[in-house]
Every structure is written in structure tokens, then in C-alpha cells.
Design a protein around this motif. Sequence first.
Motif, PDB file in Angstrom:
ATOM      1  N   VAL A  30       0.849  -1.190   0.000  1.00 18.49           N
ATOM      2  CA  VAL A  30       0.000   0.000   0.000  1.00 18.49           C
ATOM      3  C   VAL A  30       0.884   1.237   0.000  1.00 18.49           C
ATOM      4  O   VAL A  30       1.824   1.338   0.791  1.00 18.49           O
ATOM      5  CB  VAL A  30      -0.920   0.013   1.241  1.00 18.49           C
ATOM      6  CG1 VAL A  30      -1.641   1.343   1.355  1.00 18.49           C
ATOM      7  CG2 VAL A  30      -1.915  -1.130   1.166  1.00 18.49           C
ATOM      8  N   ARG A  31       0.590   2.162  -0.900  1.00 10.58           N
ATOM      9  CA  ARG A  31       1.281   3.451  -0.925  1.00 10.58           C
ATOM     10  C   ARG A  31       0.399   4.479  -0.225  1.00 10.58           C
ATOM     11  O   ARG A  31      -0.588   4.952  -0.791  1.00 10.58           O
ATOM     12  CB  ARG A  31       1.538   3.898  -2.364  1.00 10.58           C
ATOM     13  CG  ARG A  31       2.393   2.955  -3.191  1.00 10.58           C
ATOM     14  CD  ARG A  31       3.843   3.030  -2.813  1.00 10.58           C
ATOM     15  NE  ARG A  31       4.684   2.279  -3.752  1.00 10.58           N
ATOM     16  CZ  ARG A  31       5.960   2.023  -3.557  1.00 10.58           C
ATOM     17  NH1 ARG A  31       6.544   2.457  -2.445  1.00 10.58           N
ATOM     18  NH2 ARG A  31       6.660   1.343  -4.441  1.00 10.58           N
ATOM     19  N   PRO A  32       0.702   4.831   1.025  1.00 13.35           N
ATOM     20  CA  PRO A  32      -0.148   5.791   1.750  1.00 13.35           C
ATOM     21  C   PRO A  32      -0.198   7.140   1.046  1.00 13.35           C
ATOM     22  O   PRO A  32       0.763   7.566   0.404  1.00 13.35           O
ATOM     23  CB  PRO A  32       0.534   5.905   3.116  1.00 13.35           C
ATOM     24  CG  PRO A  32       1.371   4.674   3.237  1.00 13.35           C
ATOM     25  CD  PRO A  32       1.816   4.350   1.842  1.00 13.35           C
ATOM     26  N   GLN A  33      -1.343   7.804   1.180  1.00 15.91           N
ATOM     27  CA  GLN A  33      -1.550   9.107   0.569  1.00 15.91           C
ATOM     28  C   GLN A  33      -1.898  10.138   1.634  1.00 15.91           C
ATOM     29  O   GLN A  33      -2.392   9.804   2.711  1.00 15.91           O
ATOM     30  CB  GLN A  33      -2.695   9.031  -0.450  1.00 15.91           C
ATOM     31  CG  GLN A  33      -2.414   8.107  -1.614  1.00 15.91           C
ATOM     32  CD  GLN A  33      -1.287   8.615  -2.479  1.00 15.91           C
ATOM     33  OE1 GLN A  33      -1.427   9.616  -3.168  1.00 15.91           O
ATOM     34  NE2 GLN A  33      -0.165   7.931  -2.452  1.00 15.91           N
ATOM     35  N   GLN A  34      -1.634  11.384   1.314  1.00 14.02           N
ATOM     36  CA  GLN A  34      -2.088  12.458   2.178  1.00 14.02           C
ATOM     37  C   GLN A  34      -3.591  12.650   1.975  1.00 14.02           C
ATOM     38  O   GLN A  34      -4.122  12.414   0.905  1.00 14.02           O
ATOM     39  CB  GLN A  34      -1.343  13.756   1.849  1.00 14.02           C
ATOM     40  CG  GLN A  34       0.141  13.697   2.140  1.00 14.02           C
ATOM     41  CD  GLN A  34       0.428  13.473   3.619  1.00 14.02           C
ATOM     42  OE1 GLN A  34      -0.230  14.055   4.482  1.00 14.02           O
ATOM     43  NE2 GLN A  34       1.400  12.629   3.916  1.00 14.02           N
ATOM     44  N   GLY A  35      -4.254  13.078   3.016  1.00 17.02           N
ATOM     45  CA  GLY A  35      -5.689  13.307   2.906  1.00 17.02           C
ATOM     46  C   GLY A  35      -6.452  12.455   3.898  1.00 17.02           C
ATOM     47  O   GLY A  35      -5.886  11.654   4.644  1.00 17.02           O
TER      48      GLY A  35
ATOM     49  N   THR B 128     -10.125  10.085   4.903  1.00 19.86           N
ATOM     50  CA  THR B 128     -11.120   9.150   4.381  1.00 19.86           C
ATOM     51  C   THR B 128     -12.449   9.432   5.067  1.00 19.86           C
ATOM     52  O   THR B 128     -12.509   9.558   6.292  1.00 19.86           O
ATOM     53  CB  THR B 128     -10.698   7.693   4.626  1.00 19.86           C
ATOM     54  OG1 THR B 128      -9.594   7.372   3.775  1.00 19.86           O
ATOM     55  CG2 THR B 128     -11.843   6.737   4.315  1.00 19.86           C
ATOM     56  N   ARG B 129     -13.483   9.524   4.268  1.00 21.68           N
ATOM     57  CA  ARG B 129     -14.834   9.776   4.785  1.00 21.68           C
ATOM     58  C   ARG B 129     -15.470   8.426   5.095  1.00 21.68           C
ATOM     59  O   ARG B 129     -15.831   7.670   4.198  1.00 21.68           O
ATOM     60  CB  ARG B 129     -15.643  10.539   3.731  1.00 21.68           C
ATOM     61  CG  ARG B 129     -16.984  11.062   4.184  1.00 21.68           C
ATOM     62  CD  ARG B 129     -17.519  12.010   3.117  1.00 21.68           C
ATOM     63  NE  ARG B 129     -18.785  12.591   3.501  1.00 21.68           N
ATOM     64  CZ  ARG B 129     -19.965  12.185   3.033  1.00 21.68           C
ATOM     65  NH1 ARG B 129     -20.017  11.187   2.171  1.00 21.68           N
ATOM     66  NH2 ARG B 129     -21.077  12.776   3.416  1.00 21.68           N
ATOM     67  N   LEU B 130     -15.592   8.118   6.383  1.00 23.18           N
ATOM     68  CA  LEU B 130     -16.180   6.851   6.815  1.00 23.18           C
ATOM     69  C   LEU B 130     -17.679   7.039   7.008  1.00 23.18           C
ATOM     70  O   LEU B 130     -18.116   7.929   7.741  1.00 23.18           O
ATOM     71  CB  LEU B 130     -15.533   6.380   8.114  1.00 23.18           C
ATOM     72  CG  LEU B 130     -16.073   5.080   8.718  1.00 23.18           C
ATOM     73  CD1 LEU B 130     -15.854   3.905   7.778  1.00 23.18           C
ATOM     74  CD2 LEU B 130     -15.430   4.806  10.072  1.00 23.18           C
ATOM     75  N   VAL B 131     -18.457   6.192   6.325  1.00 19.10           N
ATOM     76  CA  VAL B 131     -19.917   6.280   6.372  1.00 19.10           C
ATOM     77  C   VAL B 131     -20.463   4.999   6.996  1.00 19.10           C
ATOM     78  O   VAL B 131     -20.210   3.898   6.497  1.00 19.10           O
ATOM     79  CB  VAL B 131     -20.517   6.463   4.961  1.00 19.10           C
ATOM     80  CG1 VAL B 131     -22.030   6.645   5.046  1.00 19.10           C
ATOM     81  CG2 VAL B 131     -19.871   7.642   4.247  1.00 19.10           C
ATOM     82  N   LEU B 132     -21.209   5.137   8.078  1.00 16.33           N
ATOM     83  CA  LEU B 132     -21.827   3.995   8.749  1.00 16.33           C
ATOM     84  C   LEU B 132     -23.333   4.015   8.491  1.00 16.33           C
ATOM     85  O   LEU B 132     -23.976   5.058   8.628  1.00 16.33           O
ATOM     86  CB  LEU B 132     -21.566   4.038  10.260  1.00 16.33           C
ATOM     87  CG  LEU B 132     -20.104   4.095  10.716  1.00 16.33           C
ATOM     88  CD1 LEU B 132     -20.036   4.049  12.244  1.00 16.33           C
ATOM     89  CD2 LEU B 132     -19.291   2.965  10.117  1.00 16.33           C
ATOM     90  N   PHE B 133     -23.874   2.865   8.105  1.00 15.27           N
ATOM     91  CA  PHE B 133     -25.308   2.773   7.856  1.00 15.27           C
ATOM     92  C   PHE B 133     -25.775   1.362   8.185  1.00 15.27           C
ATOM     93  O   PHE B 133     -24.976   0.431   8.300  1.00 15.27           O
ATOM     94  CB  PHE B 133     -25.641   3.123   6.400  1.00 15.27           C
ATOM     95  CG  PHE B 133     -25.005   2.203   5.390  1.00 15.27           C
ATOM     96  CD1 PHE B 133     -25.666   1.068   4.940  1.00 15.27           C
ATOM     97  CD2 PHE B 133     -23.739   2.463   4.894  1.00 15.27           C
ATOM     98  CE1 PHE B 133     -25.080   0.217   4.017  1.00 15.27           C
ATOM     99  CE2 PHE B 133     -23.143   1.618   3.973  1.00 15.27           C
ATOM    100  CZ  PHE B 133     -23.816   0.491   3.533  1.00 15.27           C
TER     101      PHE B 133
ATOM    102  N   LEU C 118      -6.224   6.602   1.509  1.00 12.29           N
ATOM    103  CA  LEU C 118      -6.097   5.588   0.460  1.00 12.29           C
ATOM    104  C   LEU C 118      -7.375   5.513  -0.366  1.00 12.29           C
ATOM    105  O   LEU C 118      -7.339   5.374  -1.587  1.00 12.29           O
ATOM    106  CB  LEU C 118      -5.781   4.226   1.085  1.00 12.29           C
ATOM    107  CG  LEU C 118      -5.463   3.091   0.105  1.00 12.29           C
ATOM    108  CD1 LEU C 118      -4.209   3.414  -0.695  1.00 12.29           C
ATOM    109  CD2 LEU C 118      -5.295   1.768   0.841  1.00 12.29           C
ATOM    110  N   GLU C 119      -8.516   5.591   0.303  1.00 13.66           N
ATOM    111  CA  GLU C 119      -9.816   5.669  -0.362  1.00 13.66           C
ATOM    112  C   GLU C 119     -10.504   6.943   0.122  1.00 13.66           C
ATOM    113  O   GLU C 119     -10.514   7.218   1.329  1.00 13.66           O
ATOM    114  CB  GLU C 119     -10.685   4.458  -0.022  1.00 13.66           C
ATOM    115  CG  GLU C 119     -10.121   3.127  -0.467  1.00 13.66           C
ATOM    116  CD  GLU C 119     -10.253   2.912  -1.962  1.00 13.66           C
ATOM    117  OE1 GLU C 119     -10.952   3.729  -2.614  1.00 13.66           O
ATOM    118  OE2 GLU C 119      -9.658   1.954  -2.472  1.00 13.66           O
ATOM    119  N   PRO C 120     -11.092   7.724  -0.780  1.00 13.69           N
ATOM    120  CA  PRO C 120     -11.763   8.947  -0.327  1.00 13.69           C
ATOM    121  C   PRO C 120     -12.989   8.663   0.529  1.00 13.69           C
ATOM    122  O   PRO C 120     -13.296   9.415   1.452  1.00 13.69           O
ATOM    123  CB  PRO C 120     -12.150   9.651  -1.634  1.00 13.69           C
ATOM    124  CG  PRO C 120     -12.141   8.582  -2.673  1.00 13.69           C
ATOM    125  CD  PRO C 120     -11.114   7.582  -2.248  1.00 13.69           C
ATOM    126  N   VAL C 121     -13.689   7.558   0.220  1.00  9.38           N
ATOM    127  CA  VAL C 121     -14.906   7.204   0.957  1.00  9.38           C
ATOM    128  C   VAL C 121     -14.917   5.703   1.215  1.00  9.38           C
ATOM    129  O   VAL C 121     -14.605   4.911   0.323  1.00  9.38           O
ATOM    130  CB  VAL C 121     -16.181   7.591   0.170  1.00  9.38           C
ATOM    131  CG1 VAL C 121     -17.429   7.170   0.939  1.00  9.38           C
ATOM    132  CG2 VAL C 121     -16.216   9.082  -0.109  1.00  9.38           C
TER     133      VAL C 121
END
Length: 468
Positions: free
Chosen positions: A263-268, A270-275, A342-345
Motif C-alpha cells: 500500500v502506498r499511503p496518501q495524504q488526505g 477518508t470519509r467513513l460512512v456507517l449505515f 487511500l480511499e476517499p470514501v
Amino acid sequence: MNSILLAAVGVVLTVPSASMVLAQSMWELTPYKIRLVLAADDCVELEPALKNDVLPAVVTSLDYAAAARWEISGEICPPELRSVVLGDWKSLDKDLLPEEWRDPKQWDKIILVVVSQGIDGLHLKACDWDVALESFGVPVDGYAPDASQLSEAVEATVRRAFTPQARIAVIEPDAVQLRLRAGALPARDDQLGRVEAGAIFESFVRYEDRFGKARAIMRVPWSYLYIDRVDDGGKLISSVYSGLRNAFSARRRGRVRQITRLVRPQQGTTRLVLFSPGEEKTPLVGYDIYAKSPGEEHYQRIGRTDFQGVIEIAPVDVSPLRELIVKHGSRQMARLPLVPGLEPVLEAALPNDDQRLAAEGYLIGVQDELMDLVTRRTLLLARARRALENGDFETADRLLSEARALKTREQFVNELTQQQKLAVCDDPASQRRVDAMFDEIKKLVVQFLDPSEVESLTQQLAQARRNK
């Protein structure tokens, strides 16, 4: 948007057999087959230089540095693929790719490099298409002040875009041992594809048909391997961070392969959505999120989901990997390791625990009421018993009347039974928890509100009056 349900992924863990050990050895002795594809974006005048100078220089240099680990060749992007290569790699339709880009027998990696002209020089964007996993790695950027330094810039960008693969060799009680693809082959430049302690690997499961083509490829959700150390011989000793049971396997089962990738970590963030599961996807509001990094002992609360069931997870300096736990009231709902940025959402479907929490709050109030009632009842009976011993029958009778006026065991149990009927949870596990809490309170009511104590003292008072 990467929507991931917390489904149970069962994988059988076994001790590696002799054939598995042999396959693992072949894995370490098998070089990568890499195809480098260069494309010029809005600077067609660079294409002759890319074809005649840059591409041969980069391929020759990387071939020399990698030695036996890479079998690399290159090409200028064909006209029919320009729209694909110059487009959005993350949302790319796989069906638009050439057949050989999806055939592991042809290639292991397709590394795309796009060169564009900027005001301040030449800008590069590169990405690693993993053929076996049919997915892109994380794009990386590069820069060259002018065309004379373009070859060096392209090579440096390709090196950073390359994401090594590894296989799980041994699963121990407290660690997982990984072996790098081509890790046993010599290279003139050991920095090429080097993996150090602190690196993170994600895992994929590839299901193949009898011709070796992919029927399905699944990324193992909420699961990472964190490299604790690199032993002699290139063994990667890692810790498991997963929200699943048995997420990793050292066994190849028929036409199923499990492959891990750096995995290549990225800056930024992650929007975690629980449902909650279902067609409506009801947001889980007010769920507490706790987090820690590898090496840390205790979880720290970092926030709570908002009215949309959302919380932003930011990276920290300790490690790119964050291990989250989700709590609702006192109950731990899930363990969700992730790499912020790594993932925006990321979406996680969890049981709606609101009814259980409401029942828990109600029963806490019932416990307080029961404690107060038992205290008052005990004091009244103690005072009535003392008055009876002193011959003060009127006071004893009055105190017993007050004790009989308190809520009885039957009234308490009936109220609890009615409330339990209303406490209906969609999730079976939550329902079992709620029923267990109600049953426990009922046991306490039966134990501490025994009507025989009042009846016995009433009979003693009547007998004392007759004997007077």
C-alpha cells in the motif's frame, strides 16, 4: 465510492504442505514481467523524443538495475488506447483494456506514464496496473524541468509507482510471514521494490476458471498486514489488523489465489460512512469512533458520526495505518482498520443498535428505581421489626402499610414484560442482548422484592396482638 459490507469472509488456515512450500519458492524465483507504456498529453511534439530517446533509456536503465527481478519492455501508447491511458484510471472500465493487460500469463504489471507540458516544465503522472489483481495502485507524480532530464524523471516515477506483490508463507499464532515476488532473485539496485518495517500490505482473493482467467477478484475488506520487521532471507514478519475472522490464508485452494500488495499511503482523509443494511441505508448517528496506531496500547476517542452517519478519519504521524473500533453506548460494534487517504470514501454496514441502546438506557433507569425501592423497603421493614420488638404495634402496623404500598414484585415484572415486548431489534444479536438484559433485571426484582418478608412480619404482628 468504495462500498464494503462487513460480510463474514471465512478462510481455512492450514500448515503449509510440501507442494505449497515449493510453490512459494517458485514465487520468490519468478521475475516480474513488466510493460512500460508512455503517453504524451497535449505535447505531441514530445512523442518522437519519448519513442527514440526516453523509452529506450528508461527500459535499459531499469533492466540493468533490476537484473533478474524484472523482465521489462516498453512501448509508446497506441492511438487506440490514448483515451484509456489519458483518462481517469480509478474509474476505468476494465473492458476497454487490451486482453493481454488482463492475462497474468502475458504480464504482471503494466506501468502507465503520462507526460504533460506545464508552465514550469514537464509534469508526469504514473500508475501501476496489477494484471493479476486487475486494479491500479496509487498514482504518483513526477517532474522534469525540461526534456533533457525527462529520462531520469520517468525512471524515478516508475520506481515509485511500482507496488510489489507478496504471498502469505506461514501463519503463526501472533504473526504472518510474507514472501516477496522475485524476492530471492538478485538485483543490482536493492532499493528497487524494497520493503521495510512499517510498510503495509493489503490482500486480494482471485478466483480463476480452468483457463486461468479471473472469474472474480475481491479485495479483503478492512484487513491489512503491518510489517514489523524484515528478517534475513527477505522474510516479512507482519501483524494482522482485520475486522474479519481468518482474513488471511497460507493455503492455495484449487483455483483460488490470495495475493497481497504493498500500500502506498496518501495524504488526505477518508470519509467513513456507517449505515444499517437494507434498501434504505439508514445512517447510524451518534456512534463513537476510537482509534490507535500500530505500537500504541490504548484507543483514543476521535469523534462521533454526524446526522448522516459520517466521520472524517485523518492520518497521524505515528503510522499510516489506523485501527478503528466503533462503539454505541457500551457495546463494541465493529473493528475497522483503514489507511486514511487511500480511499476517499469507505462505507460500512452495521446493525442498527439504536433500539438496544434505548433499552439499555431504560434498564439503567429501572436499576436505579429498583435500588431505591429495595433501600426504602428494607428500611421500612427494619423499623417495623424494631417497633414490634418494642411492643409499639401501631407504629409497626403503619410502617408495614407503607411497605405494602410500594411497587410490588408482580407490578415490577409486568412493567418489564410490557417494555420488553416493545424493545424489538432488527439485528438478532442485538435482540439477544436486549432480552438478556431484561431477564437479568427480572431476576434481581424476584430476588430483592420477595413479598414473603412483608407477609411474615404481618403475621408476627397479628400473633403479638393476640398474645397481648
